[in-house]
Design an enzyme around this catalytic site. Structure first.
Site, PDB file in Angstrom:
ATOM      1  N   GLU A 175      25.195  53.334  -8.042  1.00 29.09           N
ATOM      2  CA  GLU A 175      25.183  51.917  -7.612  1.00 29.09           C
ATOM      3  C   GLU A 175      23.926  51.579  -6.826  1.00 29.09           C
ATOM      4  O   GLU A 175      23.969  50.776  -5.895  1.00 29.09           O
ATOM      5  CB  GLU A 175      26.415  51.599  -6.747  1.00 29.09           C
ATOM      6  CG  GLU A 175      27.619  51.196  -7.511  1.00 29.09           C
ATOM      7  CD  GLU A 175      27.271  50.364  -8.722  1.00 29.09           C
ATOM      8  OE1 GLU A 175      27.720  50.755  -9.805  1.00 29.09           O
ATOM      9  OE2 GLU A 175      26.557  49.354  -8.603  1.00 29.09           O
TER      10      GLU A 175
HETATM   11  C1  LIG Z   1      28.059  60.595 -11.825  1.00 25.85           C
HETATM   12  C2  LIG Z   1      27.258  59.370 -12.110  1.00 25.85           C
HETATM   13  C3  LIG Z   1      27.906  58.221 -12.515  1.00 25.85           C
HETATM   14  C4  LIG Z   1      27.159  57.068 -12.821  1.00 25.85           C
HETATM   15  N1  LIG Z   1      27.810  55.956 -13.307  1.00 25.85           N
HETATM   16  C5  LIG Z   1      27.053  54.939 -13.811  1.00 25.85           C
HETATM   17  C6  LIG Z   1      27.681  53.861 -14.528  1.00 25.85           C
HETATM   18  O1  LIG Z   1      28.907  53.790 -14.662  1.00 25.85           O
HETATM   19  N2  LIG Z   1      26.894  52.907 -15.061  1.00 25.85           N
HETATM   20  C7  LIG Z   1      25.534  52.930 -14.940  1.00 25.85           C
HETATM   21  O2  LIG Z   1      24.876  52.047 -15.467  1.00 25.85           O
HETATM   22  N3  LIG Z   1      24.910  53.925 -14.251  1.00 25.85           N
HETATM   23  C8  LIG Z   1      25.629  54.928 -13.696  1.00 25.85           C
HETATM   24  N4  LIG Z   1      25.020  55.959 -13.027  1.00 25.85           N
HETATM   25  C9  LIG Z   1      23.577  55.908 -12.814  1.00 25.85           C
HETATM   26  C10 LIG Z   1      23.188  55.637 -11.365  1.00 25.85           C
HETATM   27  O3  LIG Z   1      23.518  54.342 -10.994  1.00 25.85           O
HETATM   28  C11 LIG Z   1      21.689  55.968 -11.203  1.00 25.85           C
HETATM   29  O4  LIG Z   1      21.572  57.373 -11.292  1.00 25.85           O
HETATM   30  C12 LIG Z   1      21.104  55.474  -9.915  1.00 25.85           C
HETATM   31  O5  LIG Z   1      21.101  54.073  -9.854  1.00 25.85           O
HETATM   32  C13 LIG Z   1      19.677  55.970  -9.696  1.00 25.85           C
HETATM   33  O6  LIG Z   1      18.883  55.836 -10.836  1.00 25.85           O
HETATM   34  P1  LIG Z   1      18.081  57.100 -11.400  1.00 25.85           P
HETATM   35  O7  LIG Z   1      18.984  58.256 -11.407  1.00 25.85           O
HETATM   36  O8  LIG Z   1      17.446  56.716 -12.657  1.00 25.85           O
HETATM   37  O9  LIG Z   1      16.981  57.417 -10.312  1.00 25.85           O
HETATM   38  P2  LIG Z   1      15.474  56.859 -10.293  1.00 25.85           P
HETATM   39  O10 LIG Z   1      15.491  55.384 -10.484  1.00 25.85           O
HETATM   40  O11 LIG Z   1      14.646  57.661 -11.207  1.00 25.85           O
HETATM   41  O12 LIG Z   1      15.053  57.185  -8.803  1.00 25.85           O
HETATM   42  C14 LIG Z   1      14.703  58.489  -8.374  1.00 25.85           C
HETATM   43  C15 LIG Z   1      14.432  58.457  -6.874  1.00 25.85           C
HETATM   44  O13 LIG Z   1      13.345  57.563  -6.588  1.00 25.85           O
HETATM   45  C16 LIG Z   1      13.734  56.571  -5.662  1.00 25.85           C
HETATM   46  N5  LIG Z   1      13.103  55.296  -6.052  1.00 25.85           N
HETATM   47  C17 LIG Z   1      13.053  54.721  -7.274  1.00 25.85           C
HETATM   48  N6  LIG Z   1      12.379  53.564  -7.223  1.00 25.85           N
HETATM   49  C18 LIG Z   1      11.980  53.384  -5.957  1.00 25.85           C
HETATM   50  C19 LIG Z   1      11.267  52.369  -5.259  1.00 25.85           C
HETATM   51  N7  LIG Z   1      10.826  51.268  -5.873  1.00 25.85           N
HETATM   52  N8  LIG Z   1      11.062  52.523  -3.926  1.00 25.85           N
HETATM   53  C20 LIG Z   1      11.535  53.605  -3.283  1.00 25.85           C
HETATM   54  N9  LIG Z   1      12.223  54.589  -3.881  1.00 25.85           N
HETATM   55  C21 LIG Z   1      12.452  54.490  -5.199  1.00 25.85           C
HETATM   56  C22 LIG Z   1      15.246  56.513  -5.716  1.00 25.85           C
HETATM   57  O14 LIG Z   1      15.818  56.107  -4.486  1.00 25.85           O
HETATM   58  C23 LIG Z   1      15.619  57.955  -6.064  1.00 25.85           C
HETATM   59  O15 LIG Z   1      15.746  58.718  -4.893  1.00 25.85           O
HETATM   60  C24 LIG Z   1      25.745  57.089 -12.678  1.00 25.85           C
HETATM   61  C25 LIG Z   1      25.103  58.240 -12.228  1.00 25.85           C
HETATM   62  C26 LIG Z   1      25.840  59.380 -11.971  1.00 25.85           C
HETATM   63  C27 LIG Z   1      25.106  60.630 -11.551  1.00 25.85           C
END
Ligand SMILES: Cc1cc2nc3c(=O)[nH]c(=O)nc-3n(C[C@H](O)[C@H](O)[C@H](O)COP(=O)(O)OP(=O)(O)OC[C@H]3O[C@@H](n4cnc5c(N)ncnc54)[C@H](O)[C@@H]3O)c2cc1C
Length: 592
Positions: free
Chosen positions: A435
């Protein structure tokens, strides 16, 4: 095996003595007298303790399985799901026009805390459905509402949120899933979504996926995103289930926790989708889902802390090690229970003072949502919008920390499977990530919410605290123990906001580097405010004949712990913020 007891007395105290819901002047609240909420909470508590909690370790051990495109949930999940459905729990706060019970969101939050404490992975199936229902309710056409909401509210269909793709999570402007308009007004949805919670399972007859996609030729980035309903089974005009849609679960994620919840790769291969709202306006609709989901995730964070604390407390009363340095507390036994030791007490009080403060904060947030929706109160809407990243980020960080502290209380037993604490730690961890990571929550708070309505909303927050202190300070004990520390913490928060204003314009990194500390500073002030309100209510109630003095004195002692041992963290956060961007940005990326 860990156990769970629903904290009904504490919930009743917050609802009726702190928030005074009967006098809240919010439509629907007049039905929430003490007897009614007691009956609902008792029933939800029983279901949580007797049905959901025993399934929690089962779900963790078995996980979900995928075979020939079919996902099976752990043993007992389907029966428990049906029991919840038949009990009407899925539609507790849903619109009566579509079969819901129309109860306030506040009651949904209170019962939700119980269900999540008892079994977070299980509760996510209905939690995601709730978010999807709200988005359809807020942005769908009348025909879409008629077609989908009754079955979702009744629980025989579930819902999902499909945002994330392999190459994008935070930065949704990058999404590639495409939606091609068809002559009949539908869209062909093609693309892959990953980590979709409850994406496929055997609990319901149909799954209503809400999918973000881009219509070719539309604006670049987030401005080109639209929202679609993409059902697993297409629905005929008479409401019966039709053809299977061209979508499938391509894999299940193996993960650290919430094993009982199916986290799916979802492949959309030219699936039929139905536009929700207007083309390219998907972000607005998505925020309806996300804001609600963020509050739900904040609740998940502290709710895991609640059950972890309960089990740590039971252990601390039972485990005999060492002697009380001031004299044996258990002279006939070989040693004293570890709860006599100051360091164990510190650990337990850290947990207790957080979870009770977090509960009050969440219920207050839920009340603001009810006021915003039921009274169409724009100020309440703005206030909850300001507080949403704090509720999500602070409560999940601290909720996870609470599960780790609880694990620590058990010593080696905390690390073993048998006692269940390690599951709470693993399950709670995801709440800080999904989220929108907590880092992103803090950026939302500082980058968007601080400036909401030209800064008027955050000023209204400060004024509210100031007014509360002023109207309460004739109680000298309350003033010394609760209001003065709250005033100091609130001044730290104001100083941090002012610092951002004067230094953030010069260099935006000054604000971004301090945003995480600001979120925590804000969270502490909110919990300090909640503890001051709870203490005030406890003082007043202690004067009533027949009051439960043990409960109220415990409340005050726990609150004093928060004000003296947790709230001073605001000073540290302020110092860090005032150190600016330099310490964070000085080191060149190549030299890390
Ligand atoms: C068990 C699980 C259930 C999930 N359920 C859902 C679901 O039902 N539906 C859905 O759509 N998604 C779902 N997700 C996805 C989840 O919402 C994302 O993993 C999350 O929003 C982070 O995105 P990412 O993993 O791509 O990280 P990234 O976007 O790649 O980020 C990596 C790191 O960089 C940081 N970062 C990125 N951009 C910036 C910025 N501009 N400034 C500062 N820091 C930054 C982030 O804080 C993070 O620490 C789920 C994930 C998991 C693991």
């Amino acid at each position: 095996m860990p156990s769970y007891t629903a904290p009904v007395d504490d919930m009743q105290f917050i609802l009726h003595d702190v928030l005074n819901i009967a006098e809240a002047d919010i439509p629907g609240y007049d039905e929430l007298d003490r007897e009614t909420t007691q009956a609902v909470l008792d029933e939800a508590g029983k279901l949580s303790a007797e049905v959901l909690a025993p399934l929690n370790p089962v779900g963790d051990a078995q996980g979900c399985t995928l075979e020939n495109g079919v996902v099976r949930t752990p043993e007992g999940f389907k029966a428990a799901y049906d029991q919840m459905r038949e009990g009407g729990w899925m539609g507790l706060d849903a619109d009566p026009d579509y079969g819901g019970q129309g109860m306030p969101y506040l009651l949904q939050s209170a019962t939700g805390e119980m269900f999540v404490s008892a079994n977070m992975a299980f509760n996510m199936y209905q939690g995601l459905t709730h978010g999807a229902m709200s988005a359809i309710h807020a942005h769908g056409s009348d025909a879409q509402k008629q077609m989908y909401l009754p079955n979702m509210i009744e629980g025989s269909w579930s819902g999902t949120m499909n945002l994330t793709e392999p190459h994008c999570g935070t930065d949704l402007g990058l999404i590639r899933t495409k939606a091609e308009p068809q002559e009949d007004g539908t869209y062909r949805i093609t693309g892959q979504k990953i980590w979709i919670s409850a994406g496929e399972h055997d609990l319901t007859d149909n799954i209503i996926h809400l999918v973000l996609a881009k219509i070719p030729g539309g604006p670049e980035g987030v401005k080109g995103i639209s929202l679609f309903i993409v059902p697993k089974f297409l629905v005929n005009e008479d409401g019966s289930l039709g053809d299977r849609n061209s979508l499938s679960c391509g894999g299940l994620e193996e993960k650290m926790g919430i094993h009982g919840n199916a986290t799916c790769v979802m492949n959309y291969d030219g699936a039929t989708g139905f536009l929700v709202g207007e083309e390219h306006k998907g972000m607005r609709a998505m925020f309806t889902m996300m804001n609600e989901a963020r509050l739900g995730v904040g609740l998940q964070g502290y709710a895991q802390g609640v059950v972890a604390y309960q089990n740590a407390l039971a252990f601390a009363k039972d485990r005999l090690q060492g002697r009380d340095v001031t004299g044996p507390a258990n002279p006939d036994g070989p040693a004293d229970p570890i709860i006599v030791h100051p360091d164990v007490r510190r650990n337990l009080l850290h947990q207790k003072s957080f979870v009770e403060g977090a509960r009050a904060f969440t219920f207050w947030g839920a009340q603001l949502i009810d006021r915003a929706h039921r009274n169409e109160d724009a100020q309440a809407e703005a206030m909850i919008s300001l507080l949403t990243p704090v509720l999500k980020g602070f409560l999940t960080d601290k909720g996870f920390e609470t599960t780790v502290l609880a694990q620590q209380t058990l010593g080696g037993s905390g690390f073993t499977r048998e006692w269940g604490l390690e599951q709470f730690v693993r399950d709670a961890r995801i709440t800080m990530i999904y989220e929108g990571t907590n880092g992103i929550q803090s950026l939302d708070l500082v980058g968007r919410k601080l400036g909401l309505n030209g800064g008027k909303t955050v000023m209204a927050f400060f004024e509210m605290i100031k007014a509360f202190i002023k109207e309460s300070e004739q109680d000298a004990v309350l003033k010394a123990q609760f209001l003065d520390p709250l005033k100091t913490a609130s001044k730290d928060l104001q100083a941090a906001a002012m610092w951002f204003m004067s230094h953030g314009i010069k260099d935006p990194n000054n604000a971004l580097a301090g945003s995480y500390d600001f979120m925590h500073l804000f969270g502490h002030v909110c919990l300090g405010y909640m503890w001051a309100r709870m203490a005030k209510a406890a003082h007043l109630k202690l004067e009533e004949e027949g009051a439960d003095a043990d409960f109220l004195e415990a409340k005050l002692a726990t609150g004093r712990y928060y004000m003296t041992r947790q709230l001073p963290a605001t000073g540290m956060h302020l110092r860090r913020i005032e150190s600016g961007a330099e310490p964070v940005m000085d080191l060149a990326a190549a030299n890390f």
